[in-house]
Every structure is written in structure tokens, then in C-alpha cells.
Design an enzyme around this catalytic site. Structure first.
Site, PDB file in Angstrom:
ATOM      1  CB  CYS A  50      -0.990 -13.705   2.254  1.00 19.53           C
ATOM      2  SG  CYS A  50      -1.380 -13.735   4.005  1.00 19.53           S
ATOM      3  CB  CYS A  55      -1.663 -10.582   5.310  1.00 17.59           C
ATOM      4  SG  CYS A  55      -2.551 -10.872   3.792  1.00 17.59           S
ATOM      5  CE  LYS A  58      -1.459  -5.782   7.161  1.00 17.02           C
ATOM      6  NZ  LYS A  58      -2.430  -5.847   6.101  1.00 17.02           N
ATOM      7  CE1 TYR A 184      -9.319  -4.446   3.302  1.00 21.49           C
ATOM      8  CE2 TYR A 184     -10.010  -3.609   1.168  1.00 21.49           C
ATOM      9  CZ  TYR A 184     -10.256  -4.366   2.299  1.00 21.49           C
ATOM     10  OH  TYR A 184     -11.446  -5.038   2.422  1.00 21.49           O
ATOM     11  CD  GLU A 188      -3.781  -2.838   5.932  1.00 20.32           C
ATOM     12  OE1 GLU A 188      -4.717  -3.482   6.409  1.00 20.32           O
ATOM     13  OE2 GLU A 188      -2.918  -3.354   5.187  1.00 20.32           O
ATOM     14  CG  HIS A 442     -19.144  -3.939  32.055  1.00 24.12           C
ATOM     15  ND1 HIS A 442     -19.396  -2.882  31.208  1.00 24.12           N
ATOM     16  CD2 HIS A 442     -18.886  -3.408  33.277  1.00 24.12           C
ATOM     17  CE1 HIS A 442     -19.304  -1.756  31.887  1.00 24.12           C
ATOM     18  NE2 HIS A 442     -18.999  -2.044  33.135  1.00 24.12           N
ATOM     19  CD  GLU A 447     -19.941  -3.485  28.029  1.00 21.73           C
ATOM     20  OE1 GLU A 447     -20.850  -4.048  28.642  1.00 21.73           O
ATOM     21  OE2 GLU A 447     -19.027  -2.852  28.588  1.00 21.73           O
TER      22      GLU A 447
HETATM   23  P1  NDP Z   1      -7.643  -0.712  -3.181  1.00 19.93           P
HETATM   24  O1  NDP Z   1      -8.432  -1.146  -4.342  1.00 19.93           O
HETATM   25  O2  NDP Z   1      -8.095  -1.064  -1.809  1.00 19.93           O
HETATM   26  O3  NDP Z   1      -7.467   0.855  -3.225  1.00 19.93           O
HETATM   27  C1  NDP Z   1      -6.891   1.487  -4.329  1.00 19.93           C
HETATM   28  C2  NDP Z   1      -6.792   2.954  -4.050  1.00 19.93           C
HETATM   29  O4  NDP Z   1      -6.058   3.556  -5.080  1.00 19.93           O
HETATM   30  C3  NDP Z   1      -8.142   3.645  -3.987  1.00 19.93           C
HETATM   31  O5  NDP Z   1      -8.099   4.644  -3.019  1.00 19.93           O
HETATM   32  C4  NDP Z   1      -8.272   4.223  -5.383  1.00 19.93           C
HETATM   33  O6  NDP Z   1      -9.008   5.409  -5.417  1.00 19.93           O
HETATM   34  C5  NDP Z   1      -6.836   4.575  -5.691  1.00 19.93           C
HETATM   35  N1  NDP Z   1      -6.543   4.591  -7.121  1.00 19.93           N
HETATM   36  C6  NDP Z   1      -6.800   3.635  -8.015  1.00 19.93           C
HETATM   37  N2  NDP Z   1      -6.328   4.005  -9.225  1.00 19.93           N
HETATM   38  C7  NDP Z   1      -5.778   5.206  -9.069  1.00 19.93           C
HETATM   39  C8  NDP Z   1      -5.142   6.115  -9.941  1.00 19.93           C
HETATM   40  N3  NDP Z   1      -4.985   5.839 -11.231  1.00 19.93           N
HETATM   41  N4  NDP Z   1      -4.696   7.275  -9.442  1.00 19.93           N
HETATM   42  C9  NDP Z   1      -4.860   7.577  -8.143  1.00 19.93           C
HETATM   43  N5  NDP Z   1      -5.459   6.757  -7.263  1.00 19.93           N
HETATM   44  C10 NDP Z   1      -5.910   5.584  -7.719  1.00 19.93           C
HETATM   45  O7  NDP Z   1      -6.172  -1.258  -3.482  1.00 19.93           O
HETATM   46  P2  NDP Z   1      -4.891  -1.456  -2.572  1.00 19.93           P
HETATM   47  O8  NDP Z   1      -3.741  -1.311  -3.491  1.00 19.93           O
HETATM   48  O9  NDP Z   1      -4.958  -0.617  -1.348  1.00 19.93           O
HETATM   49  O10 NDP Z   1      -5.044  -2.966  -2.138  1.00 19.93           O
HETATM   50  C11 NDP Z   1      -5.248  -3.995  -3.110  1.00 19.93           C
HETATM   51  C12 NDP Z   1      -6.127  -5.068  -2.562  1.00 19.93           C
HETATM   52  O11 NDP Z   1      -5.401  -5.849  -1.650  1.00 19.93           O
HETATM   53  C13 NDP Z   1      -7.321  -4.559  -1.775  1.00 19.93           C
HETATM   54  O12 NDP Z   1      -8.426  -4.301  -2.573  1.00 19.93           O
HETATM   55  C14 NDP Z   1      -7.593  -5.659  -0.802  1.00 19.93           C
HETATM   56  O13 NDP Z   1      -8.509  -6.549  -1.362  1.00 19.93           O
HETATM   57  C15 NDP Z   1      -6.244  -6.324  -0.631  1.00 19.93           C
HETATM   58  N6  NDP Z   1      -5.680  -5.981   0.675  1.00 19.93           N
HETATM   59  C16 NDP Z   1      -6.323  -6.384   1.808  1.00 19.93           C
HETATM   60  C17 NDP Z   1      -5.820  -6.063   3.040  1.00 19.93           C
HETATM   61  C18 NDP Z   1      -6.544  -6.487   4.268  1.00 19.93           C
HETATM   62  O14 NDP Z   1      -7.399  -7.355   4.172  1.00 19.93           O
HETATM   63  N7  NDP Z   1      -6.248  -5.902   5.416  1.00 19.93           N
HETATM   64  C19 NDP Z   1      -4.581  -5.307   3.193  1.00 19.93           C
HETATM   65  C20 NDP Z   1      -4.006  -4.906   1.946  1.00 19.93           C
HETATM   66  C21 NDP Z   1      -4.539  -5.255   0.749  1.00 19.93           C
HETATM   67  P3  NDP Z   1     -10.602   5.435  -5.559  1.00 19.93           P
HETATM   68  O15 NDP Z   1     -11.149   5.060  -4.230  1.00 19.93           O
HETATM   69  O16 NDP Z   1     -10.857   6.829  -5.942  1.00 19.93           O
HETATM   70  O17 NDP Z   1     -10.934   4.444  -6.632  1.00 19.93           O
END
Ligand code: NDP
Length: 465
Positions: A50, A55, A58, A184, A188, A442, A447
Site C-alpha cells: 500500500c 495505494c 498511485k 481496479y 486506475e 446544497h 445531496e
Molecule cells: P482485479 O481482480 O481487480 O482485476 C483483475 C482484472 O484482470 C479483471 O479485469 C480480470 O478480468 C482480468 N484478468 C484476470 N486474469 C486474466 C487473464 N488471464 N487474462 C486477461 N485478463 C485477466 O485485480 P487488479 O490486479 O486490478 O487488483 C488486485 C487487487 O488489488 C484488487 O482486487 C483490489 O482488491 C486491490 N486494489 C484495490 C485498489 C483500491 O482499493 N482502490 C486499487 C488497486 C488494487 P475478468 O473481470 O474477466 O475476470
């Protein structure tokens, strides 16, 4: 108690934590503060994902990128800004300076709570022993808090890609960037780089970004991202990546599409960072993906070994790891048994514009019973002058019978700041009538949440889901 203390004294420490990220540091510093003899093992920088690779850096880049939007919008408010020059290395340097400051603060917090920091990579030798770069130390309890690491699919050329780790420290901005993944991180970083002038193409498997979020939210963010210039390639997967001179060529599975780009970033999820920790040898049960299996007290299959945060198969969010760390320390070092309530955990995506959500999506709620849905999509006051063609979305999902608010969703400026407050209302069991009885502030977008009057008529397709 005295028997327990006698047992503890046979170990070097009462607690050894592996991993000085958000969860590990919270657990260790509380335990140390409560008088436990505590050590923490860290192979990289104190602060973990983080603070060092997630976090915090980023969000600093999101702030940097957001200035581009303010500059664009300024004209509508009478400003004429003719020369605006962006310097990426200057932003990275400033960000790195802040990370150094935070790292020093984390190290100080550990010192002040008498937590001994052991530099090195930790490995479990047995149920009470950790080896950190050759040095063996024993403890009454061992806490695994080693976090997660980007995971990528095994396709030809995957060795060429970067993850969010490297994206946060690029020496220079590429002209073109392909981001794979619509979760996510993908969303982002697409927002950050697109705002800073990079030509971003995002390849996603689904029809819209942010699978798992409310469908209206997904549709709104996907639309806004495209409107702002991100090129989305939906329902697609990359088959291979080839190095071509200065750049890369990507082949899309099942299609003749070739993508030429200067840089490829994968954001396809994160996996527990448990390989090489000696968990299996010590008898600690892990899932197929390497996540430590724990009970509600964060206890693994070995009585003296615990785990929390991203290396367990629960919710990958910093505040959740922190809550687990606190619950662990309170339970075992402060005689105050505590577990984490995983219901209604709010979260935000710092996309442009941002998303925030707490509680159930419409589809999730519908599977549980009859619901009322309230949605408003409106042009925020600011954009009447900025001229930006972007709407804000606010949505409430309400249980039809009890009138309890089950979910709040928002896409628009300040959504994360707004939904944090609404999360308290949900925790308190607020009903739609409670929202209605609340006086708005407001003029704000917030709101809208207390002035939603008309239920959305049930769409046959939605009702059938
Ligand atoms: P996520 O699980 O959020 O998203 C993964 C993405 O990758 C999805 O769109 C998924 O597609 C795709 N994917 C997974 N496997 C493959 C593959 N083999 N080929 C192509 N696409 C694939 O993971 P992130 O890496 O974005 O983030 C990891 C975690 O970190 C998050 O789940 C979150 O909990 C945490 N995080 C939180 C943040 C916040 O609170 N603001 C910011 C950044 C990270 P599909 O939808 O089709 O499965």
C-alpha cells in the site's frame, strides 16, 4: 496466565511477523505496545504494497493526472492558461520523496513500540521458528503478513510486460501503452496515463470494466473512460506479445487484430506472496493459489501460526488488512477478543472520474429478494460551466420489505470521500426513510443521496437476473 507466560519465555519473542506491510505493521506495533516481545521480518521496504507500491504512490499520481482535467475545465471559468508543461520525472521524484518520508515514519512507529526490525527474507522452519537470511529466531506465535504480488497469465512474451510496480517508477512516459485487465489497477492506471497524454489501449475480457461492481457503475465508468480517450478492446484476451524493435506487437486471441505499442502493462490480479515461505513444510494449509487458510481469528491450520491481509483468501484491501491486524493484536496480546466484520466494506476505484461503493450491487441484492432501486444520473453543477460532457451517477439499492439500504454506489468527483460517510449509515442499518429524513448540503452531488424520490421501474431483463 502464568503458565502461558512461562511457555512464552522459552522463545526469543512472543510474536514474529513476516512482512512489514499495512497489516503486519498494525498487528506488530499494537502487540509491541501491549508489552509483547515482538520482531518483524521484511525483505523490502517497510510499508509494504500500500505505502510503497500501491495505494499511496498511485493516489499521488492520480492527483498529478487530475491537474490535466482542471486545466481543461479552467477555460469555462474564465481562465486562459496558455502554457502548461508537465514533467513526469519531477512528479516521480516528488512521489519518491514522500515515500521515503512515510517509510521513516513506519520505521519510527515500530521502534517506538519496541518492535525489532529484522531485514531479510523470512521463511518458516517449524511452528515456532523463522529463518531470516540465515538467522533463526523463535516465537510463541508467528504471523504471516507477506501480502500479494502481481500475477500474470502464462502466454508467449509475458516476460516483456511490466506490472503496476514498475509503472509507478517509469523513467519516462511512453507514447503508447497497452494495459491488460479491467479491474481496479487496470482502470486506475489507464486513467492516470491517459490524462497525462499517453495513448492508452486497454484489453479487457468482459464487456465492461470492473467486473463485480454494480452494472450501472460499470457502464458509466466504461463510457466515461472511452469518452476521455481510453481505447477499450472488450471481450478479448491477448494471445502473445512479441518484441519488435523499440516496441511490442500483441496478438488478440481469436482475431486478426495486432496491437503495436511501446509498453505493455498487466493488471490481471494479484496472488498471495507465499512461495518459498516454507508453509507446506511447516504443515500450514494453503489454497490452490497459495493463500493461507485461516479461521475468523486469523489462525492457520498450525495453532501457533496466523496470517492476515492479502496472503489470505479474503478481501484484498489495505483497511481490511489493518482491521485484521488490530483484531489479531487485541485478541492475543490485549485479552480483548475481536474479529473483523466483513459485511458492507466500502471501496473505491480512483479512476477518472472515481467510483465508490458500499454494500450490495443491484444484481447481488436482487438474488436475495425484492428490492427498490433509486438512480440519478445528472450533470454536476461544475460542468455547467466547464462544458465537460460527463454525468455523475448515484444509486441506492433498498430492500423492498424492510426498506434497509443495502447498497450505495457513485461515479463522479469526490465519490470516495462521499461514500465513506454513507458506509457508516449502512453499518448503522439506515433505511431509505432515514436517508430521506436527512437534510442535504446544497449544492453538492452528495445531496442526491438524500433526495432520491422515484423508484426505477423494474426492467424485465433486470428482474429476471
Ligand atoms: P482485479 O481482480 O481487480 O482485476 C483483475 C482484472 O484482470 C479483471 O479485469 C480480470 O478480468 C482480468 N484478468 C484476470 N486474469 C486474466 C487473464 N488471464 N487474462 C486477461 N485478463 C485477466 O485485480 P487488479 O490486479 O486490478 O487488483 C488486485 C487487487 O488489488 C484488487 O482486487 C483490489 O482488491 C486491490 N486494489 C484495490 C485498489 C483500491 O482499493 N482502490 C486499487 C488497486 C488494487 P475478468 O473481470 O474477466 O475476470
Amino acid at each position: 496466565m502464568s503458565a502461558g507466560l512461562a511457555a512464552m519465555r522459552t522463545y526469543d519473542f512472543d510474536l514474529i511477523t513476516i512482512g512489514a506491510g499495512s497489516g503486519g505493521v498494525r498487528a506488530s506495533r499494537l502487540a509491541g505496545g501491549y508489552g509483547a516481545r515482538t520482531a518483524i521480518v521484511e525483505q523490502s521496504r517497510v510499508g509494504g504494497t500500500c505505502v510503497m507500491r500501491g495505494c499511496v504512490p498511485k493516489k499521488l499520481l492520480v492527483y498529478g493526472a487530475h491537474v490535466a482535467e482542471e486545466l481543461e475545465d479552467a477555460r469555462g471559468f474564465g481562465w486562459s492558461i496558455t502554457e502548461a508543461d508537465f514533467n513526469w520525472p519531477a512528479l516521480i521524484t516528488a512521489k519518491n520523496r514522500e515515500l521515503e518520508r512515510l517509510e521513516a515514519i513506519y520505521e519510527r512507529i515500530l521502534r517506538e513500540n519496541r518492535v525489532q526490525l529484522i531485514r531479510g527474507s523470512g521463511r518458516l522452519v517449524d511452528a515456532h521458528t523463522v529463518e531470516a537470511d540465515g538467522q533463526r529466531v523463535t516465537a510463541e506465535r508467528i504471523l504471516i503478513a507477506c501480502g500479494g504480488w502481481p500475477s500474470t497469465p502464462e502466454i508467449p512474451g509475458i516476460e516483456h510486460v511490466i506490472s503496476s510496480n514498475e509503472a509507478l517508477d517509469l523513467m519516462s512516459l511512453p507514447k503508447r501503452l497497452v494495459i491488460v485487465g479491467g479491474g481496479y489497477i487496470g482502470v486506475e492506471f489507464a486513467g492516470i496515463f491517459n490524462a497525462l497524454g499517453v495513448e492508452v489501449t486497454q484489453v479487457i475480457r468482459a464487456g465492461a470494466v470492473l467486473r463485480g461492481f454494480d452494472d450501472d457503475v460499470r457502464e458509466c465508468v466504461t463510457h466515461d473512460m472511452e469518452q476521455r480517450g481510453v481505447r477499450l478492446i472488450r471481450e478479448s484476451e491477448v494471445r502473445s506479445i512479441e518484441k519488435t524493435g523499440e516496441g511490442y506487437t500483441l496478438r488478440i486471441a481469436g482475431s486478426d487484430t495486432l496491437l503495436e505499442t511501446d509498453l505493455v502493462m498487466y493488471a490481471t490480479g494479484r496472488a498471495p506472496n507465499t512461495a518459498g515461505l516454507g508453509l507446506a513444510e511447516a504443515g500450514v494449509a494453503v489454497t490452490e493459489t497459495g493463500a493461507v487458510v485461516v479461521d475468523e481469528w486469523n489462525r492457520s491450520s498450525v495453532e501457533s501460526v496466523f496470517a492476515l491481509g492479502d496472503c489470505t483468501d479474503r478481501v484484498q484491501l489495505t483497511p481490511v488488512a489493518i482491521a485484521e491486524g488490530r483484531a489479531f493484536a487485541e485478541t492475543f496480546f490485549h485479552d480483548n477478543p475481536m474479529t473483523v466484520d466483513y459485511r458492507a466494506i466500502p471501496s473505491a476505484v480512483f479512476s477518472q472520474p472515481p467510483v465508490a461503493t458500499v454494500g450490495l450491487s443491484e444484481a447481488e441484492a436482487r438474488r436475495r429478494g425484492a428490492i427498490d432501486v433509486y438512480v440519478s444520473r445528472f450533470k454536476p453543477l461544475k460542468h455547467t460551466l466547464s462544458g465537460r460532457e460527463e454525468t455523475t451517477l448515484v444509486k441506492l439499492v433498498v430492500d423492498a420489505e424492510s426498506q434497509l439500504v443495502l447498497g450505495c454506489h457513485m461515479v463522479g468527483p469526490d465519490a470516495p470521500e462521499i461514500v465513506q460517510g454513507l458506509a457508516i449509515a449502512l453499518k448503522c442499518g439506515a433505511t431509505k426513510a432515514d436517508f430521506d429524513a436527512t437534510v442535504g448540503i446544497h449544492p453538492t452531488a452528495a445531496e442526491e443521496f438524500v433526495t432520491l424520490r422515484d423508484k426505477r421501474p423494474d426492467h424485465p431483463a433486470r428482474a429476471a437476473e
